[in-house]
Design an enzyme around this catalytic site. Structure first.
Site, PDB file in Angstrom:
ATOM      1  N   SER A  54      27.548  46.417 108.755  1.00 14.55           N
ATOM      2  CA  SER A  54      28.852  47.082 109.112  1.00 14.55           C
ATOM      3  C   SER A  54      29.013  47.526 110.108  1.00 14.55           C
ATOM      4  CB  SER A  54      28.927  48.296 108.290  1.00 14.55           C
ATOM      5  OG  SER A  54      28.660  49.807 108.675  1.00 14.55           O
ATOM      6  N   LYS A  55      30.358  47.497 110.864  1.00 12.67           N
ATOM      7  CA  LYS A  55      30.018  48.768 112.699  1.00 12.67           C
ATOM      8  C   LYS A  55      29.951  49.513 112.365  1.00 12.67           C
ATOM      9  CE  LYS A  55      35.311  46.847 112.623  1.00 12.67           C
ATOM     10  NZ  LYS A  55      36.973  46.986 112.658  1.00 12.67           N
ATOM     11  N   ARG A  56      29.381  50.455 111.905  1.00 11.83           N
ATOM     12  CA  ARG A  56      28.829  51.111 112.618  1.00 11.83           C
ATOM     13  C   ARG A  56      26.714  51.040 112.669  1.00 11.83           C
ATOM     14  NH1 ARG A  56      24.947  53.883 108.613  1.00 11.83           N
ATOM     15  NH2 ARG A  56      25.595  53.218 106.922  1.00 11.83           N
TER      16      ARG A  56
END
Length: 488
Positions: free
Chosen positions: A259-261
């Site tokens: 994911s973006k994290r």
């Protein structure tokens, strides 16, 4: 090049032959950038098509009109092109085929394989509440499955639902996941045509894949349940079901879904960060697929070796440091002139390198001469650009913290004497190295006490390519001027 084949009704029989050659497809939704998972899916489709001598088609699934954008479509085209994943024929836009999707749905109704359902939103809500109260999953209860449409109020809106089997199971024979069985009691009579006449994803995908002659559907395993429902549509239409291959998802280093994290980015971002497409292809191929212990291989080798049976069931973990190291290998293996062209293409996007970009034409010979040394240290084109930025720096150079520490008062006085010593020598690598060693000996210090402050004076940094390569690249006049700028 291949063109879209539209098969009109009546539908072919279940024994209608599929094309002899393999046809795969990549079918992204243009609601955002081409993410790394989508790029891996496109690559696996491309590799399998090339491995079998088949074709890979591209379909833009743009039926979500509120979220689909022209910018996202352009990003998909650009991302695939940069990665070198060319598709056969023209891209198909799903939204443009809505008429064909309706035609098939209506034909299924006429053949008794689907039916019109007239429930109101309130009735559907009550159906869900009843299921919840009874501890069941909410599913359509088949109210209109065997009723005559004439029983509906005049002008009442309706949807078209597939008449799914109610007993037994729907089995998916998957090249990656193996045999997967879904109890038909869990696969209700799902909607294939909405009340406004637009098709659902579940229906449009089947019609498009059939009409495009797709023989192998290779996609993420988050679509595995969809394969069961889509099989029901195929069988209702009397069409051959394609081969399925559902790929494991890509996870971050911590094992959670990427994911973006985790820093997950669109393909265009990896280009801007200075990754080479062949390095990214190599790395993505190893995410969920293996050929023995081979880690580094060409795209041609990957296409030769690629088999769906070698794809792992388990999720792959994205390791950014391994990608960086692999990219560094490809940078070192790339020819100097080719690498300079690649650097030039991304240079306008590299932060803090505006001067290098602006002076590129003037310093091209020096940059090319220094490329063998520069690429030994760089893992990305961005790192290469930053390490070469000193070539275009304005005098007097701005020194970073470590360079300033190297150029203390004693070192600055020594730089003045060094400039005088170098003025009279030839400007070739070996001559300069010999002169620097002689100078250090006369000063009574080790070579490092001369070379390190010299590096700081010439580049503004404590790290650079080999210092005598730097002297040659900068040339006599510029080198002596930079040394004198820092001399006491």
């Amino acid at each position: 090049m291949t063109s879209l084949v539209v098969i009109e009704g009546p539908f072919p029989s279940p024994t209608h032959p599929m094309p002899n050659s393999v046809v795969t497809r990549f079918a992204p939704s243009p609601t955002g950038f081409l993410h790394i998972g989508g790029a891996r899916t496109a690559l696996f489709n491309w590799l399998y098509a090339r491995h079998t001598g088949g074709k890979m088609l591209l379909r833009i699934e743009d039926t979500d009109r509120e979220r689909s954008t022209e910018e996202a479509i352009a990003a998909i085209f650009d991302g695939l092109t940069w990665l070198g994943l060319t598709w056969d024929g023209e891209a198909v836009h799903q939204f443009a085929r809505a008429g064909r999707h309706r035609e098939v749905a209506e034909e299924l109704v006429r053949r008794g394989k689907a039916y019109r359902a007239f429930e109101t939103p309130e009735e559907l809500a009550a159906m869900r509440e009843k299921a919840k109260a009874e501890g069941r999953f909410a599913r359509y209860d088949g109210t209109w499955r065997d009723r005559d449409p004439s029983e509906a109020p005049p002008g009442a809106p309706s949807v078209v639902r597939i008449k799914a089997p109610q007993e037994g199971e729907t089995v998916i024979q998957d090249h990656v996941q193996g045999r997967v069985a879904f109890p038909n009691k869990d696969l209700d009579d799902f909607i294939i045509l909405r009340s406004d006449g637009t098709p659902t994803y579940m229906h449009a995908v089947v019609v498009d894949d059939h009409d495009m002659g797709i023989t192998h559907v290779i996609r993420g395993d988050d679509h595995l349940t969809n394969a069961a429902r889509q099989t029901i549509v195929y069988e209702a239409a009397g069409w051959p079901v394609p081969d399925w291959a559902h790929l494991p998802l890509i996870h971050g280093p911590d094992g959670a879904k990427l994911s973006k994290r985790h820093g997950a980015l669109g393909v265009e971002a990896y280009r801007g960060l200075g990754y080479l497409p062949e390095a990214l292809r190599n790395y993505l191929a190893r995410l969920g697929w293996a050929h023995g212990d081979d880690e580094i291989f060409s795209t041609e080798q990957a296409a030769e070796w690629f088999e769906l049976s070698a794809v792992n069931k388990a999720a792959a973990r994205f390791d950014f440091e391994r990608l960086r190291n692999l990219n560094g290998h490809y940078i070192r293996e790339t020819g100097d002139a080719d690498l300079l062209q690649r650097l030039e293409a991304v240079l306008p996007e590299v932060e803090d390198c505006a001067a290098l970009a602006g002076k590129l034409d003037a310093i091209r010979p020096q940059l090319l001469a220094l490329m063998p040394a520069l690429k030994e240290r760089a893992k990305t084109l961005v790192e290469l650009a930053h390490s070469a930025a000193f070539l275009a720096a304005e005098r007097p150079l701005a020194l970073d913290e470590k360079a300033s520490a190297l150029l203390d008062a004693e070192a600055r006085r020594r730089m003045g004497r060094l400039a005088e010593a170098l003025t009279a020598v030839g400007w070739e690598h070996d001559v300069l190295e010999s002169a620097a060693r002689d100078f250090a000996e006369k000063e009574g210090v080790k070579l490092g006490k001369v070379a390190q402050p010299l590096r700081a004076a010439l580049t503004g940094s404590a790290a650079s390519p080999p210092i005598f390569d730097v002297l040659v690249a900068l040339g006599r006049e510029e080198s002596l001027a930079r040394i004198k700028d820092q001399a006491a």
